[in-house]
Design a protein around this motif. Sequence first.
Motif, PDB file in Angstrom:
ATOM      1  N   LEU A   1       0.821  -1.210   0.000  1.00  0.00           N
ATOM      2  CA  LEU A   1       0.000   0.000   0.000  1.00  0.00           C
ATOM      3  C   LEU A   1       0.861   1.269   0.000  1.00  0.00           C
ATOM      4  CD1 LEU A   1      -3.092   0.645   0.107  1.00  0.00           C
ATOM      5  CD2 LEU A   1      -2.730   1.139   2.553  1.00  0.00           C
ATOM      6  N   ASP A   2       0.565   2.152  -0.974  1.00  0.00           N
ATOM      7  CA  ASP A   2       1.236   3.458  -1.061  1.00  0.00           C
ATOM      8  C   ASP A   2       2.747   3.359  -1.270  1.00  0.00           C
ATOM      9  OD1 ASP A   2      -1.204   4.737  -0.676  1.00  0.00           O
ATOM     10  OD2 ASP A   2      -0.982   4.738   1.511  1.00  0.00           O
TER      11      ASP A   2
ATOM     12  N   THR B   1       9.050  -9.790 -14.236  1.00  0.00           N
ATOM     13  CA  THR B   1       8.970  -9.107 -12.944  1.00  0.00           C
ATOM     14  C   THR B   1       8.237  -7.777 -13.075  1.00  0.00           C
ATOM     15  OG1 THR B   1      11.078 -10.123 -12.377  1.00  0.00           O
ATOM     16  CG2 THR B   1      10.341  -8.327 -10.973  1.00  0.00           C
ATOM     17  N   ARG B   2       8.396  -7.121 -14.227  1.00  0.00           N
ATOM     18  CA  ARG B   2       7.703  -5.844 -14.425  1.00  0.00           C
ATOM     19  C   ARG B   2       6.189  -6.044 -14.365  1.00  0.00           C
ATOM     20  NH1 ARG B   2       9.400  -1.201 -18.124  1.00  0.00           N
ATOM     21  NH2 ARG B   2      11.432  -2.217 -17.922  1.00  0.00           N
TER      22      ARG B   2
ATOM     23  N   ASP C   1      -0.698  -2.281  -8.746  1.00  0.00           N
ATOM     24  CA  ASP C   1      -1.958  -1.910  -9.399  1.00  0.00           C
ATOM     25  C   ASP C   1      -1.859  -0.584 -10.159  1.00  0.00           C
ATOM     26  OD1 ASP C   1      -4.539  -2.399 -10.153  1.00  0.00           O
ATOM     27  OD2 ASP C   1      -5.437  -1.444  -8.397  1.00  0.00           O
ATOM     28  N   ARG C   2      -0.709  -0.393 -10.824  1.00  0.00           N
ATOM     29  CA  ARG C   2      -0.561   0.760 -11.722  1.00  0.00           C
ATOM     30  C   ARG C   2       0.570   0.433 -12.687  1.00  0.00           C
ATOM     31  NH1 ARG C   2       2.068   2.558  -6.912  1.00  0.00           N
ATOM     32  NH2 ARG C   2       4.267   3.032  -7.308  1.00  0.00           N
ATOM     33  N   PRO C   3       0.591   1.078 -13.847  1.00  0.00           N
ATOM     34  CA  PRO C   3       1.655   0.752 -14.802  1.00  0.00           C
ATOM     35  C   PRO C   3       3.019   1.190 -14.255  1.00  0.00           C
ATOM     36  CG  PRO C   3      -0.030   2.207 -15.775  1.00  0.00           C
ATOM     37  CD  PRO C   3      -0.295   2.152 -14.312  1.00  0.00           C
ATOM     38  N   ILE C   4       3.986   0.290 -14.336  1.00  0.00           N
ATOM     39  CA  ILE C   4       5.341   0.603 -13.878  1.00  0.00           C
ATOM     40  C   ILE C   4       6.235   0.625 -15.116  1.00  0.00           C
ATOM     41  CG2 ILE C   4       7.269  -0.185 -12.456  1.00  0.00           C
ATOM     42  CD1 ILE C   4       4.766   0.659 -10.867  1.00  0.00           C
TER      43      ILE C   4
END
Lengths: 460, 460
Positions: B120-121, B132-133, B141-144
């Motif tokens: 979280l955060d 791994t990406r 839960d966001r594009p890295i």
Amino acid sequence: MSLHLSFSSPMLPATLKLRRQKLADLIEVPVILWSGGSSSRNFPANVFPFRASSHFLYFAGLPLENAAIRLESGKLTLFLDESSQASALWHGASPTRDEIATKIGADAAYPLSALKDQVLDAATVAVQDSQTRLEQTRLLDRPISNYPSDIDLKLANAIVTLRLTHDDAAIAEIRKAIAVTVKAHQAGMSATPNATVEAEVRAAMEGVIMANGMTCAYGSIVTVHGEVLHNDRYHHPLRSTDLLLADVGAETATGWASDVTRTWATSGKFSPTQRDLYNVVLAAHDACIAAIRSGVEYREIHLLAGHTIAAGLVDLGILRGQPADLVERDAHALFFPHGVGHILGLDVHDMEDLGDLAGYAPSRTRSQRFGLGYLRLDRPLQSGMVVTIEPGFYQVPAILQDSERREKYRDVVNWERLADFSDVRGIRIEDDVLVTESGSEVLTAALPTSVDAIEQWVRS
Amino acid sequence: MSLHLSFSSPMLPATLKLRRQKLADLIEVPVILWSGGSSSRNFPANVFPFRASSHFLYFAGLPLENAAIRLESGKLTLFLDESSQASALWHGASPTRDEIATKIGADAAYPLSALKDQVLDAATVAVQDSQTRLEQTRLLDRPISNYPSDIDLKLANAIVTLRLTHDDAAIAEIRKAIAVTVKAHQAGMSATPNATVEAEVRAAMEGVIMANGMTCAYGSIVTVHGEVLHNDRYHHPLRSTDLLLADVGAETATGWASDVTRTWATSGKFSPTQRDLYNVVLAAHDACIAAIRSGVEYREIHLLAGHTIAAGLVDLGILRGQPADLVERDAHALFFPHGVGHILGLDVHDMEDLGDLAGYAPSRTRSQRFGLGYLRLDRPLQSGMVVTIEPGFYQVPAILQDSERREKYRDVVNWERLADFSDVRGIRIEDDVLVTESGSEVLTAALPTSVDAIEQWVRS
């Protein structure tokens, strides 16, 4: 892309034409094969050495980066972008698309952007690098994975049929790889008496491969801990009582592999116990090779290795009982826990990207038996196949200290006698063998297998 | 995973604790860093050697595969699965999670599955391997991506701040890499008189790196065509009139890099023209190093190299005019078309996975000028940075045959005089330099730069 064509053969177009005509006989839909791109190491510009997809190499012949070919009715269309001027500054002049097309006998050649108009109903094989895999998925508009289905599965089976047996061009390449591998092992043996650590022997061996303009077909195993089957550490010191196991093979510039293991005494002189166990493994090696010919089930070759090793261990007093019973109970696998070999070609475990599709005959699956589960090849041998024969003897703590196994095999293992052989942790002898109608040819025969000959090479 | 801990230092926990405390001073959100996994070569089980993410290595100290760490308020939590029994058979016994946690001074350690409850955060940095990406993207839960934003950008900036200057432990590792690199270059020089092809010299150099248990920090350049700046081919024959350019650097087991280039005559004897141009590059090299100290703009060092090269070429009659004017017009870049160097650390181009975030000071961007656009570093130097200094002279056909450039520089280049120097295609001299308050320390000083000393090494 950094390509030079000095290694390409004038026979390449004819070879490739025959391969794609055979493919056309097996599958009617158009086929698109991607070569793939480089994978990043720690940042995007710092990449691992590029390795083209083996299926691409089989039909396109050259390690072109970020390229694709379309095969249909025996015709080859090449899709490739020419390098930019900035690329010329950093990477030097590259051959033009047309020069490359000529080298491989393409019927037509276009920039990569033209591919999108020619993907309809095409089958493909998944490449390993994920960037290109995304592109495959995008252009073909369906998920492309290591587990093919529908037309991709049909294509995979057609490719397996073709690649299982090798044409003359393929065998010539494998012979080239082997010639360098033999020199590498010779260099490793010679370097051992003056080496203090495994890494030095590895460097001597891989140095020969590199100096000959080839790469390693797989991560080398060079270790005094041969009982770790895929040991990829090289930091152990060499003690004068150690055996050193070296599993090192070269790969040619166009991707053809070799796969060879030898085991030698670091001192140049096997102890009596090392010699005894080595000769058990060698007997299995020789028996397997003598049994190879077209039509024989490879699984039988594996069981023959198990039988020969069991018999040898009975003779040495390590196992008790009849060899056939011991193999039936998988007792041989206590000391020989892997398969006797696999097919060899453009991949060291050829076509293993397709799972067991190549290794296992249709409708066969992996055995649950301890002594068979690791077998990578379960098919009748065919003339033109190249297989490895690589029996071994290992004292693997994870197996021999396992209380369940010790209980199960307590009547057949003489643990006290085994303790006499504590200076042997791992022995493997591996050759590459071409299957013929009447028997086989050991392609790696230039590298000796007998204790006496190996001792001589180490000391020379 | 195949890890041995023999290279880990007893000082590691203290070093890592200090690094994460400094990080905690710069960023308040929790940080999760993944190490990444191996990339497949031609099939899933045949992988390139594992390289852990540099950001992970900086804070976790060891090349753990498929691991993650969580850093918060100076505390380190390790997430790592222990290896299975099957893995022990193939890859040998690994240290336990707790043993590893102790080695790196972790405050807690859990299986990887526990990570999902602690995301979280959290901020992160994208790893290079795509498997791994995907996991990073899934868990956070966001594009890295390689282009961080929001808290990830804040983290990237914090890491840049930390990693730009090196602590004693880092410098000790870089010194270790350099010590091996020096030996590799020495071996390359000694091997040259008996070599017939570039690949043999490369093998001699990389063999030293391998024998010392290190890897190459980047793809080696070993070529008689030094004018191809990132030449990754090794097939050219060595002719007795050639200069050989070797850009080869070792990386330690924990990931710290070195980056060194030397240029020598294959015969062991520079021709007069080769010596003259070499000494122009050496003058630039020496002038740059003399100018380094904390506070100096690296861009000025680059321009000083350009100025010194321009002046030298005027002296030799190749360029006409005042050096300052020539640099103003980018005429030096006709022969020296790249930047004079870059920062060095866990990556050979340190933190280049973050684009120019590390190389360029905030609000600065790449210049459009021909003579500056390839500069990788545009910041004031700080004590504790390690930078390369690598001026060169090249005759690049793509530049010198370009009709637009020939027209633009027709009044300043004496093409006839240049033709006298046709036996020089590429020269580079590259050292690794530690910036100090009062000046600098050349970490690679054990490797000579003068023509006389290099000639002696080649002939020894």
